[in-house]
Motif scaffolding. Structure first.
Motif, PDB file in Angstrom:
ATOM      1  N   THR A 201       0.744  -1.308   0.087  1.00 20.20           N
ATOM      2  CA  THR A 201       0.112  -0.112  -0.099  1.00 20.20           C
ATOM      3  C   THR A 201       0.845   1.121  -0.012  1.00 20.20           C
ATOM      4  O   THR A 201       2.014   1.423   0.839  1.00 20.20           O
ATOM      5  CB  THR A 201      -0.839   0.018   1.213  1.00 20.20           C
ATOM      6  OG1 THR A 201      -1.912  -0.992   1.200  1.00 20.20           O
ATOM      7  CG2 THR A 201      -1.846   1.381   1.204  1.00 20.20           C
TER       8      THR A 201
ATOM      9  N   SER B 104      -2.955   3.555  -3.516  1.00 20.47           N
ATOM     10  CA  SER B 104      -2.430   2.536  -4.543  1.00 20.47           C
ATOM     11  C   SER B 104      -2.243   1.264  -3.974  1.00 20.47           C
ATOM     12  O   SER B 104      -1.126   0.933  -3.101  1.00 20.47           O
ATOM     13  CB  SER B 104      -0.977   3.076  -5.051  1.00 20.47           C
ATOM     14  OG  SER B 104      -0.561   2.062  -6.126  1.00 20.47           O
TER      15      SER B 104
ATOM     16  N   ASP C 231      -1.489  -2.855  -4.312  1.00 22.86           N
ATOM     17  CA  ASP C 231      -1.134  -3.744  -5.305  1.00 22.86           C
ATOM     18  C   ASP C 231      -0.927  -5.118  -4.516  1.00 22.86           C
ATOM     19  O   ASP C 231      -0.547  -5.299  -3.573  1.00 22.86           O
ATOM     20  CB  ASP C 231       0.338  -3.521  -5.928  1.00 22.86           C
ATOM     21  CG  ASP C 231       0.222  -2.007  -6.601  1.00 22.86           C
ATOM     22  OD1 ASP C 231      -0.749  -1.767  -7.394  1.00 22.86           O
ATOM     23  OD2 ASP C 231       0.954  -1.422  -6.265  1.00 22.86           O
TER      24      ASP C 231
ATOM     25  N   ASP D 226       0.078  -9.277  -5.180  1.00 26.64           N
ATOM     26  CA  ASP D 226       0.678 -10.277  -5.898  1.00 26.64           C
ATOM     27  C   ASP D 226       0.496 -11.716  -5.405  1.00 26.64           C
ATOM     28  O   ASP D 226       0.901 -12.014  -4.069  1.00 26.64           O
ATOM     29  CB  ASP D 226       2.315 -10.114  -6.264  1.00 26.64           C
ATOM     30  CG  ASP D 226       2.753  -8.886  -6.954  1.00 26.64           C
ATOM     31  OD1 ASP D 226       2.097  -8.802  -8.034  1.00 26.64           O
ATOM     32  OD2 ASP D 226       3.606  -8.155  -6.488  1.00 26.64           O
TER      33      ASP D 226
ATOM     34  N   SER E  95      -2.159 -11.082 -10.180  1.00 25.69           N
ATOM     35  CA  SER E  95      -1.843  -9.714  -9.723  1.00 25.69           C
ATOM     36  C   SER E  95      -2.924  -8.873  -9.952  1.00 25.69           C
ATOM     37  O   SER E  95      -3.806  -9.127 -10.554  1.00 25.69           O
ATOM     38  CB  SER E  95      -0.514  -8.944 -10.680  1.00 25.69           C
ATOM     39  OG  SER E  95       0.665  -9.779 -10.154  1.00 25.69           O
TER      40      SER E  95
ATOM     41  N   SER F 262      -4.183  -4.702  -9.168  1.00 23.44           N
ATOM     42  CA  SER F 262      -3.954  -3.155  -8.690  1.00 23.44           C
ATOM     43  C   SER F 262      -4.963  -2.331  -8.683  1.00 23.44           C
ATOM     44  O   SER F 262      -5.856  -2.203  -9.531  1.00 23.44           O
ATOM     45  CB  SER F 262      -2.743  -2.442  -9.633  1.00 23.44           C
ATOM     46  OG  SER F 262      -1.455  -3.117  -9.581  1.00 23.44           O
ATOM     47  N   ASP F 263      -5.289  -1.684  -7.704  1.00 22.80           N
ATOM     48  CA  ASP F 263      -6.398  -0.676  -7.471  1.00 22.80           C
ATOM     49  C   ASP F 263      -6.261   0.765  -7.003  1.00 22.80           C
ATOM     50  O   ASP F 263      -4.928   0.766  -5.920  1.00 22.80           O
ATOM     51  CB  ASP F 263      -7.318  -1.411  -6.378  1.00 22.80           C
ATOM     52  CG  ASP F 263      -8.247  -2.462  -6.910  1.00 22.80           C
ATOM     53  OD1 ASP F 263      -8.859  -2.519  -7.867  1.00 22.80           O
ATOM     54  OD2 ASP F 263      -8.120  -3.671  -5.981  1.00 22.80           O
TER      55      ASP F 263
END
Length: 789
Positions: free
Chosen positions: A506, A531, A533, A535, A546, A548-549
């Protein structure tokens, strides 16, 4: 005992003179010089945090009932020093302005703050007296020290005194005092709150930092617990969909004292806690809190053993800087108890103590090592820096042999088993900057911050096989007359058991402005961008996924104060739960493509400080959950997003002292939680949310007849709830009564007797599913002895 004073009228910041005059409750007159002189010299316990000096002086005046005059331009942009401990009023005021370049001058009818440098006054030590249940301020809701009545959000604080008076030992004990919050069973291995209709195991924080692994939390090192209602993503980031729970810990604070408490109760409930707090000198202090518990239960075969220690050390390298370092070791080992099954839509009528499954093969435990660091610094221009770090390692394992459905015709109950291992390593850092500024007659408390976090998680699930019956048998049908079993079970992976590795990172930035337009109008506006992310590796098949938001979480609140003691507010906030789930363990190529779940909260409320030590709150809200993934009814091989649920509610709260000897904590919640779109064959539109009662009430009173004797009396009421969202099994409503007797043997030795479930009521407080329902405890007695030295 100091007389009680009403809250003083708030001053217009545009005026050049700040005159904070406190009147007595009964006479309503300005204190005469003789009266204020007595107040100024009386020793009191102060707990004043660093904040804009104008607010700090106002709070000091509310507590002491003493007049202060100062040029508002002198106070503008100046931040107070924190004051914690036992002082006279004059000493405390001088300590507030220490290091600011200002001077406190005592006059014939009060104090004046001038622009000359202050001289620190000597500290006087004295034992503190019992405090009530009211809490005036919070730093968690806004990341700035703010009066609760100036926070446009419903907040319930369970303080140290209530924790002591009710002899609380768990988070379940805490949340029963928080309107709109409940506690599910959590499979007997974790805290599982239901927050305004949203179940969660991850919305826990400690000193504002995420503490999201699934386990049972203790209260041995906790100063207070804060229940913040509604989405809180602007302050706390992802999650917090229906609210969150923040624990504020006990840390070294330059107050000397030692405390040791021993508790013994029904079913061999044995518990020892300790707290030692000392100032080595005026620059260094240390504190150590600890717990050891070894207890059985009213449930057959169920036991608990836990231990914890939390040393902290505080440094003051200068008047404007504070550093606090702490480490916690906590270990909790117990039997996972998933309760009893149901029959014909109700909990199965059986003995309260009857265990379904095998307690000897149902161990659960967690071991935690956590390091915390806090650095605070106040610059000369009024800018304040706060940096917090938490590095925590969680080793969690649980195994359970538990009940399923009853076959009434055969007179049997299905028994199954599995286990799960989770290892998580959290590294979290937050940096906040606050600054008080003015634009004309409008004052701003500005907050800017960043958060950097990394969470690494490994988990492994194994299924239990009853190999004595067959090599691949996963269910044993036990006779209802004898549901506790003792059979060999082999644990190995089934075709669907998870084995995953995930890393979540984060990067967040947030900005907030607390705006004071006038004494009557203020607002809070803020926004946070995360942000986030992930994995994710499925170690069963090697598939790597993966996601991403970019999560944009706004918050806005408007406050109107027709009088200083009354505030009316409206607020709007949004939070998100990413597709990896609250425990970051469910990401797949299919769901990674979807937007995160979204929670939107609209709330209006009232906060009224009825008296200085008594606060009434009321809130009405609507909380909507959207972006729920469900199978496409036209093509079950595909998934779609739908609006998932709506919760509407009203919450009322009362906390504080009705009289000098009568303390009260009371709450009521009305909740209407509904599924708004069909999500499966059993979770259909119009169903009621699981474990969300229409009505819930909590009440606790303590009355002290004398400095030696006191009693406590409380009640809990909850209307019926459904065990799950299919609405097939209902847990009946109930009312439970509790009591306590308090006796002060000497100023440093107290004892109390707590009785839970006074009338030995049969009830069912919560569940995990239709076939895992917890029977409530029969009448339980706890006797504790506490010594201060």
């Amino acid at each position: 005992m100091n007389p009680r004073f009403p809250v003083p009228p708030r001053c217009n910041p545009s005026r050049h003179l700040l005159a904070l005059t406190i009147a007595t409750v009964l006479a309503g007159a300005t204190l005469a010089p003789t009266a204020w002189s007595a107040e100024a010299t009386a020793i009191q316990r102060f707990d004043l945090k660093a904040e804009p000096l104008k607010l700090a002086v106002e709070r000091w005046s509310q507590q002491t009932g003493v007049r202060v005059e100062a040029d508002a331009r002198t106070l503008a942009g100046v931040t107070s020093s924190p004051v914690h401990g036992d002082y006279s009023a004059g000493d405390a005021l001088a300590a507030l302005v220490q290091g600011t370049g200002l001077r406190v001058v005592q006059g014939p009818d009060g104090f004046t703050i001038s622009g000359d440098r202050a001289t620190a006054l000597d500290k006087v030590e004295v034992n503190s007296s019992r405090v009530g249940y009211a809490t005036e301020r919070t730093s968690s809701a806004t990341k700035t020290d703010t009066p609760l009545r100036d926070v446009p959000q419903s907040v319930t604080v369970v303080g140290q005194q209530l924790i002591r008076d009710q002899a609380m030992q768990s988070m379940a004990d805490v949340v029963r005092n928080i309107p709109g919050f409940g506690m599910a069973q959590g499979e007997g291995n974790r805290d599982a709150p239901v927050l305004r209709g949203s179940p969660s195991t991850a919305d826990f924080f400690v000193d504002g930092l995420r503490d999201d692994t699934q386990y049972f939390r203790d209260l041995y090192n906790i100063e207070r617990v804060e229940g913040l209602k509604g989405p809180n993503a602007m302050i706390f980031g992802r999650g917090g969909s229906g609210g969150l729970i923040n624990r504020v810990t006990k840390v070294a604070d330059f107050n000397d004292g030692n405390e040791l408490s021993f508790l013994a109760g029904s079913w061999r409930n044995l518990r020892l806690t300790g707290d030692t707090n000392h100032a080595i000198n005026d620059r260094v202090a240390f504190r150590v809190t600890g717990v050891y518990e070894d207890s059985d239960s009213y449930r057959d075969g169920v036991s608990i053993e836990r231990r914890g220690i939390n040393p902290t050390v505080a440094f003051k390298p200068g008047d404007a800087t504070r550093i606090v370092l702490g480490y916690e070791y906590f270990d909790d080992d117990r039997v996972a108890d998933r309760g009893i099954p149901s029959l014909a839509g109700r909990p199965y009528r059986t003995g309260t103590s009857t265990f379904y499954g095998d307690p000897d093969q149902s161990p659960t435990g967690v071991t935690i090592h956590a390091f915390n660091a806090l650095v605070e610094h106040r610059f000369d221009n009024g800018l304040e820096l706060r940096n917090s770090t938490r590095v925590a390692d969680y080793d969690k394992f649980y195994q359970n042999v538990f009940p399923g459905a009853i076959n009434a015709a055969a007179g049997t109950v299905a028994i199954a088993a599995y286990n799960n291992q989770t290892d998580r390593r959290n590294t979290i850092n937050q940096t906040d900057l606050t600054w008080v500024a003015s634009t004309g007659s409008v004052q701003h408390t500005l907050l800017g911050g960043i958060e950097l976090a990394r969470q690494e998680t490994d988990n492994l699930r194994l299924t239990g096989y009853f190999t004595g019956i067959g090599p691949n048998v996963t269910t044993f049908n036990a006779p209802l007359a004898s549901p506790r079993i003792a059979l060999p079970i082999e644990f190995r992976q089934s075709a669907t058991d998870a084995q995953n590795h995930g890393i979540a990172e984060t990067k967040a930035i947030y900005l907030q402005d607390q705006i004071e337009f006038s004494p009557q109008w203020s607002a809070i506006v803020g926004v946070r961008h995360d942000s986030f992310d992930v994995d994710f590796t499925n170690r069963r098949n090697g598939v790597e996924t993966s996601a991403s938001d970019g999560l944009l979480s706004p918050r806005a609140g408007l406050i109107y104060k027709p009088a200083e003691a009354v505030s009316l507010y409206g607020s709007y906030s949004i939070a998100y739960v990413p597709r990896a789930g609250e425990q970051l363990s469910s990401l797949s190529p299919t769901n990674a493509a979807f937007d995160p779940e979204k929670f939107k909260n609209l709330e209006i409320g009232l906060k009224w400080d009825v008296m200085q030590d008594l606060a009434f709150t009321a809130a009405a809200y609507r909380l909507d959950r959207t972006n729920v993934v469900v199978p496409d009814p036209n093509d079950p091989t595909l998934s779609i997003l739908v609006d998932g649920q709506r919760v509407e509610g009203v919450e009322l709260g009362l906390a504080g002292n009705l009289t000098e000897n009568w303390s009260v904590m009371a709450g009521y919640a009305w909740q209407d939680g509904t599924i708004t779109a069909t999500q499966s064959a059993t979770v259909t539109r119009g169903n009621t949310l699981a474990q969300v009662p229409r009505h819930s009430v909590s009440l606790w009173n303590r009355y002290d007849f004398s400095p030696t004797w006191g009693i406590g009396l409380g009640a809990i009421h909850r209307s019926s709830i459904y065990a799950s969202t299919d609405n097939l099994v209902e847990l009946p409503g109930f009312s439970r009564f509790d009591g306590a007797v308090y006796y002060t043997i000497s100023p440093r030795l107290q004892t109390q007797l707590n009785i839970e479930n006074l009338f030995d009521k049969r009830y069912y407080p919560n569940a995990h599913s239709n076939t895992n329902i917890t029977p409530g405890s029969p009448r339980a007695v706890r006797l504790s002895l506490t010594a201060q030295f």
